[in-house]
Every structure is written in C-alpha cells, then in structure tokens.
Design a protein around this motif. Structure first.
Motif, PDB file in Angstrom:
ATOM      1  N   ARG A 103       0.828  -1.200   0.000  1.00 15.67           N
ATOM      2  CA  ARG A 103       0.000   0.000   0.000  1.00 15.67           C
ATOM      3  C   ARG A 103       0.864   1.252   0.000  1.00 15.67           C
ATOM      4  N   ARG A 104       1.981   1.232   0.722  1.00 11.92           N
ATOM      5  CA  ARG A 104       2.841   2.400   0.793  1.00 11.92           C
ATOM      6  C   ARG A 104       3.469   2.673  -0.566  1.00 11.92           C
ATOM      7  N   LYS A 105       3.791   1.640  -1.321  1.00 14.24           N
ATOM      8  CA  LYS A 105       4.314   1.839  -2.670  1.00 14.24           C
ATOM      9  C   LYS A 105       3.271   2.488  -3.561  1.00 14.24           C
ATOM     10  N   VAL A 106       2.009   2.064  -3.385  1.00 11.33           N
ATOM     11  CA  VAL A 106       0.924   2.665  -4.166  1.00 11.33           C
ATOM     12  C   VAL A 106       0.777   4.139  -3.816  1.00 11.33           C
ATOM     13  N   LEU A 107       0.835   4.474  -2.511  1.00 11.63           N
ATOM     14  CA  LEU A 107       0.725   5.861  -2.094  1.00 11.63           C
ATOM     15  C   LEU A 107       1.824   6.710  -2.703  1.00 11.63           C
ATOM     16  N   ALA A 108       3.047   6.195  -2.667  1.00  7.15           N
ATOM     17  CA  ALA A 108       4.176   6.942  -3.199  1.00  7.15           C
ATOM     18  C   ALA A 108       4.048   7.156  -4.701  1.00  7.15           C
ATOM     19  N   ALA A 109       3.470   6.187  -5.388  1.00  5.79           N
ATOM     20  CA  ALA A 109       3.378   6.257  -6.840  1.00  5.79           C
ATOM     21  C   ALA A 109       2.221   7.125  -7.312  1.00  5.79           C
ATOM     22  N   THR A 110       1.127   7.139  -6.558  1.00 10.96           N
ATOM     23  CA  THR A 110      -0.076   7.815  -7.048  1.00 10.96           C
ATOM     24  C   THR A 110      -0.385   9.114  -6.338  1.00 10.96           C
ATOM     25  N   GLY A 111       0.280   9.390  -5.200  1.00 14.02           N
ATOM     26  CA  GLY A 111       0.013  10.621  -4.470  1.00 14.02           C
ATOM     27  C   GLY A 111      -1.268  10.521  -3.676  1.00 14.02           C
ATOM     28  N   ALA A 112      -1.946  11.637  -3.526  1.00 20.07           N
ATOM     29  CA  ALA A 112      -3.119  11.692  -2.659  1.00 20.07           C
ATOM     30  C   ALA A 112      -4.254  10.851  -3.207  1.00 20.07           C
ATOM     31  N   VAL A 113      -4.946  10.211  -2.289  1.00 19.30           N
ATOM     32  CA  VAL A 113      -6.141   9.460  -2.650  1.00 19.30           C
ATOM     33  C   VAL A 113      -7.269  10.452  -2.865  1.00 19.30           C
ATOM     34  N   ILE A 133      -4.360   6.390   8.539  1.00 20.52           N
ATOM     35  CA  ILE A 133      -3.034   6.970   8.362  1.00 20.52           C
ATOM     36  C   ILE A 133      -2.780   7.300   6.899  1.00 20.52           C
ATOM     37  N   GLU A 134      -3.111   6.369   6.019  1.00 21.72           N
ATOM     38  CA  GLU A 134      -2.873   6.587   4.593  1.00 21.72           C
ATOM     39  C   GLU A 134      -3.678   7.774   4.061  1.00 21.72           C
ATOM     40  N   GLN A 135      -4.903   7.925   4.541  1.00 21.73           N
ATOM     41  CA  GLN A 135      -5.755   9.017   4.091  1.00 21.73           C
ATOM     42  C   GLN A 135      -5.369  10.359   4.722  1.00 21.73           C
ATOM     43  N   SER A 136      -4.588  10.326   5.806  1.00 22.38           N
ATOM     44  CA  SER A 136      -4.315  11.556   6.558  1.00 22.38           C
ATOM     45  C   SER A 136      -3.491  12.578   5.794  1.00 22.38           C
ATOM     46  N   SER A 137      -2.846  12.173   4.698  1.00 20.72           N
ATOM     47  CA  SER A 137      -2.050  13.115   3.914  1.00 20.72           C
ATOM     48  C   SER A 137      -2.768  13.572   2.649  1.00 20.72           C
ATOM     49  N   THR A 138      -4.026  13.223   2.510  1.00 22.81           N
ATOM     50  CA  THR A 138      -4.742  13.487   1.264  1.00 22.81           C
ATOM     51  C   THR A 138      -5.662  14.704   1.369  1.00 22.81           C
ATOM     52  N   ASP A 139      -6.274  15.033   0.234  1.00 27.38           N
ATOM     53  CA  ASP A 139      -7.220  16.148   0.193  1.00 27.38           C
ATOM     54  C   ASP A 139      -8.461  15.887   1.038  1.00 27.38           C
ATOM     55  N   TYR A 145      -9.006  20.654   7.830  1.00 26.99           N
ATOM     56  CA  TYR A 145      -7.787  20.603   8.617  1.00 26.99           C
ATOM     57  C   TYR A 145      -6.559  20.460   7.726  1.00 26.99           C
ATOM     58  N   VAL A 146      -5.388  20.629   8.333  1.00 26.38           N
ATOM     59  CA  VAL A 146      -4.126  20.513   7.604  1.00 26.38           C
ATOM     60  C   VAL A 146      -3.734  19.036   7.544  1.00 26.38           C
ATOM     61  N   PRO A 147      -3.512  18.488   6.349  1.00 25.33           N
ATOM     62  CA  PRO A 147      -3.133  17.075   6.252  1.00 25.33           C
ATOM     63  C   PRO A 147      -1.759  16.806   6.869  1.00 25.33           C
ATOM     64  N   ALA A 148      -1.538  15.557   7.252  1.00 27.96           N
ATOM     65  CA  ALA A 148      -0.206  15.126   7.677  1.00 27.96           C
ATOM     66  C   ALA A 148       0.720  15.150   6.472  1.00 27.96           C
ATOM     67  N   ASN A 149       2.015  15.354   6.713  1.00 26.47           N
ATOM     68  CA  ASN A 149       2.963  15.286   5.604  1.00 26.47           C
ATOM     69  C   ASN A 149       3.409  13.844   5.393  1.00 26.47           C
ATOM     70  N   GLU A 150       4.131  13.614   4.308  1.00 26.54           N
ATOM     71  CA  GLU A 150       4.502  12.239   3.960  1.00 26.54           C
ATOM     72  C   GLU A 150       5.432  11.614   4.992  1.00 26.54           C
ATOM     73  N   ASP A 151       6.281  12.436   5.626  1.00 24.54           N
ATOM     74  CA  ASP A 151       7.163  11.901   6.676  1.00 24.54           C
ATOM     75  C   ASP A 151       6.348  11.401   7.868  1.00 24.54           C
ATOM     76  N   GLN A 152       5.304  12.154   8.221  1.00 23.25           N
ATOM     77  CA  GLN A 152       4.446  11.727   9.321  1.00 23.25           C
ATOM     78  C   GLN A 152       3.714  10.440   8.980  1.00 23.25           C
ATOM     79  N   VAL A 153       3.227  10.351   7.742  1.00 24.11           N
ATOM     80  CA  VAL A 153       2.550   9.127   7.310  1.00 24.11           C
ATOM     81  C   VAL A 153       3.496   7.945   7.397  1.00 24.11           C
ATOM     82  N   GLU A 154       4.701   8.107   6.881  1.00 22.03           N
ATOM     83  CA  GLU A 154       5.682   7.017   6.906  1.00 22.03           C
ATOM     84  C   GLU A 154       5.998   6.596   8.338  1.00 22.03           C
TER      85      GLU A 154
END
Length: 319
Positions: A13-23, A286-292, A299-308
């Motif tokens: 799932r993390r590879k998918v997030l990195a490849a596609t960006g925000a859900v 967690i995965e959705q927390s960095s998205t739109d 609210y302000v989304p989490a950044n990718e470092d926080q998600v990781e």
C-alpha cells in the motif's frame, strides 16, 4: 491475518501511495452508525470533537470499502474519551486535539491499555465573535484577559474603544482537548480558565450561541468555522501587542504563521490493533491523513514523513 501478511500488505500500500500521491477526496459524513451486514466486526472510535469530522468521514469511506466491518464514531471530548471509554477498554481508538496527559497514560496502564500515538494532521484553532462585533484582532494578552478567572468582565475592560458590554463566552467543556490546549498554551501561567461560561462538547452549539449573541466570543476547531463562516466572524490572532495579526487558515497553520495552530492525534489501543478490523482501519486512516480528504474536512493534512512514521509505528506495534 498473520503479521507477515500485514507487513507485506502495508509495504504494498505504501508503494501505491508513493506512486499515485493523494487518494481522492471523500465527502464529509454525519455520525456513523451500524451499516453493512449482520456479521459486522466492530471498531469503536471516541474522543475529540475537533477530530470527530475526520474520523467520521474516514469511517464512512472505510465501511464503503469493507462490507463486513462496522466503525462507530462518538464525539465525547478528548479527556472524556480517554477517561470514560478508551482507558477503561470500551473503545479501540480515541481522537485527541492535544497529546495524552501523564495521568491519562497512568489510568490506561492501570487498566491494561497501551495507547499508541499517531499524529494525523493539524488545526487552526479559531476564535470567533458575533458578526457585528468591532473586534477584529486579539493578542495572547487580550485573550488571557477575556478567558481568565477574575479577568475582564466587559469588552471595554480589554480595550476602551470596545463596547462597555458584558462579554458573553462560549467554549468547550473541561473534558475537551481544545479546552486543555487553550488553557495551557494561551492562558498558561497567567491564571486559570474562567469557570462561568456557556460550555459544551457540541461545537455546533458553540457556533449557534456565538452567531446569535451580540457580545459573544468563543473558540473551537477551524473545520466548524469554515462550515459556518457566513454566520460569525473569525478573529485574527497575534502573539504580542506589537506582533502581526494573522487570520486562521489552513495555509497559515501549515506554515506556522498562525499562533493557534496545533497538532491533531488519534490513539489506538495496542491490544485492539491485534484485531484485523482495527488494524486495517487505523492503517486506512493513516494513509488518508495526507490526502485532500483532510483538507476538505477543514484541517491541515499530515505530511509524507508523518505518514511514513505512523505506518512504521503501526507495523512495529503488532510485529
């Protein structure tokens, strides 16, 4: 599901997030209730009224994708959720608009509950007044005068150019994380929070009170203001008398220029995370927390470092 299965799925799932960006963004939901079939496995989420719109939205989206799971959400306040639900073992996850306190961790420990922390975004805590109020900007010192016990009684006590009218205060209950954060970070050592004010865990009731009361003031999460911005006025904030007035916004909270920006959290029970529905929902959260999705809620989304970091914490908790 085995630990190996979980780890492999998480990496995928993390590879998918990195490849596609925000859900894709999700629509704001109401309070989640039992949906799906009669064999539902239940995930119980309590806690912060500020975090509630995020949890509720993501619960609806998760259940849409997972027919056999029922996620229920309840806005109990951060402290109320910890003391009445999470630490006694009656909920799996607790939303929090401030970090868990030492005494809460101790209470959880005594009940055999281990809280696992995940920062899932940030908030521009908003101070608001009636639309006809002359108040446009407040400093920390002026906020302290207004919200401290034995502080200002009228608006003129704070600023002689303002009306000599009683200040009508609307705020969160003492079980609220928003109350705790405001008390610690704004009032601080200057005194104690005023006791006589209209208080509730229902932020919509705060909005209603402020918007219909001429000399009112209150504070709550930014998402509730954004949904009702035509009905009341957000006050700009400055940390010192000679500081710059800054209006609440997601951009200002994200870049640190807004003085009342604060982090938002969820806490999951380590034991509950051993159950697949809870683990899967927290991972989804967690995965959705960095998205739109988070931006759309207000609210302000989490950044990718926080998600990781959150995903690594999740995996290490059950492995």
């Amino acid at each position: 599901m085995t630990d190996t299965d979980r780890s492999a799925r998480s990496v995928s799932r993390r590879k998918v997030l990195a490849a596609t960006g925000a859900v894709g963004a999700l629509s704001l939901a109401g309070c989640t209730e039992n949906t799906g079939n009669g064999d539902n496995e239940r995930v119980i989420v309590t806690g912060s009224s500020t975090v509630f719109p995020i949890s509720d939205t993501l619960a609806e989206a998760f259940m849409d994708e997972n027919d056999g799971v029922n996620v229920t959400t309840d806005s109990t306040g951060t402290g109320g959720g910890f003391s009445n639900n999470f630490c006694p073992g009656n909920s799996d996850i607790n939303g929090a608009s401030r970090r868990i306190q030492d005494e809460e961790e101790q209470d959880c420990s005594e009940e055999g509950v281990e809280p696992v922390e995940f920062q899932i975004g940030a908030d521009a805590l908003t101070v608001a007044v009636h639309n006809d109020s002359p108040v446009d900007c407040l400093s920390y010192d002026e906020l302290t005068q207004i919200w401290s016990q034995n502080g200002a009684e009228t608006w003129a006590d704070v600023n002689s150019e303002w009306p000599d009218e009683q200040i009508e205060r609307f705020g969160p209950a003492t079980t609220s994380g928003t109350f705790d954060w405001f008390n610690e970070n704004v009032i601080g050592d200057a005194g104690s929070h005023v006791e006589q004010y209209e208080n509730t865990e229902n932020d919509n009731e705060l909005i209603q009170g402020i918007s219909t009361t001429q000399n009112a003031i209150g504070y709550f999460g930014y998402a509730y203001y954004r949904e009702n911005e035509d009905d009341l006025k957000a006050v700009e904030i400055k940390e010192s008398e000679d500081g710059e007035c800054t209006e609440p916004s997601l951009d200002a909270a994200s870049d640190g220029s807004y003085p009342l920006a604060r982090p938002l959290f969820i806490y999951a029970s380590a034991e509950s995370l051993e159950r697949d529905p809870v683990y899967d929902f927290v991972e989804f959260y967690i995965e959705q927390s960095s998205t739109d999705t988070i931006t759309d809620v207000g609210y302000v989304p989490a950044n990718e470092d926080q998600v990781e970091s959150n995903l690594e914490t999740l995996e290490s908790t059950v492995n």
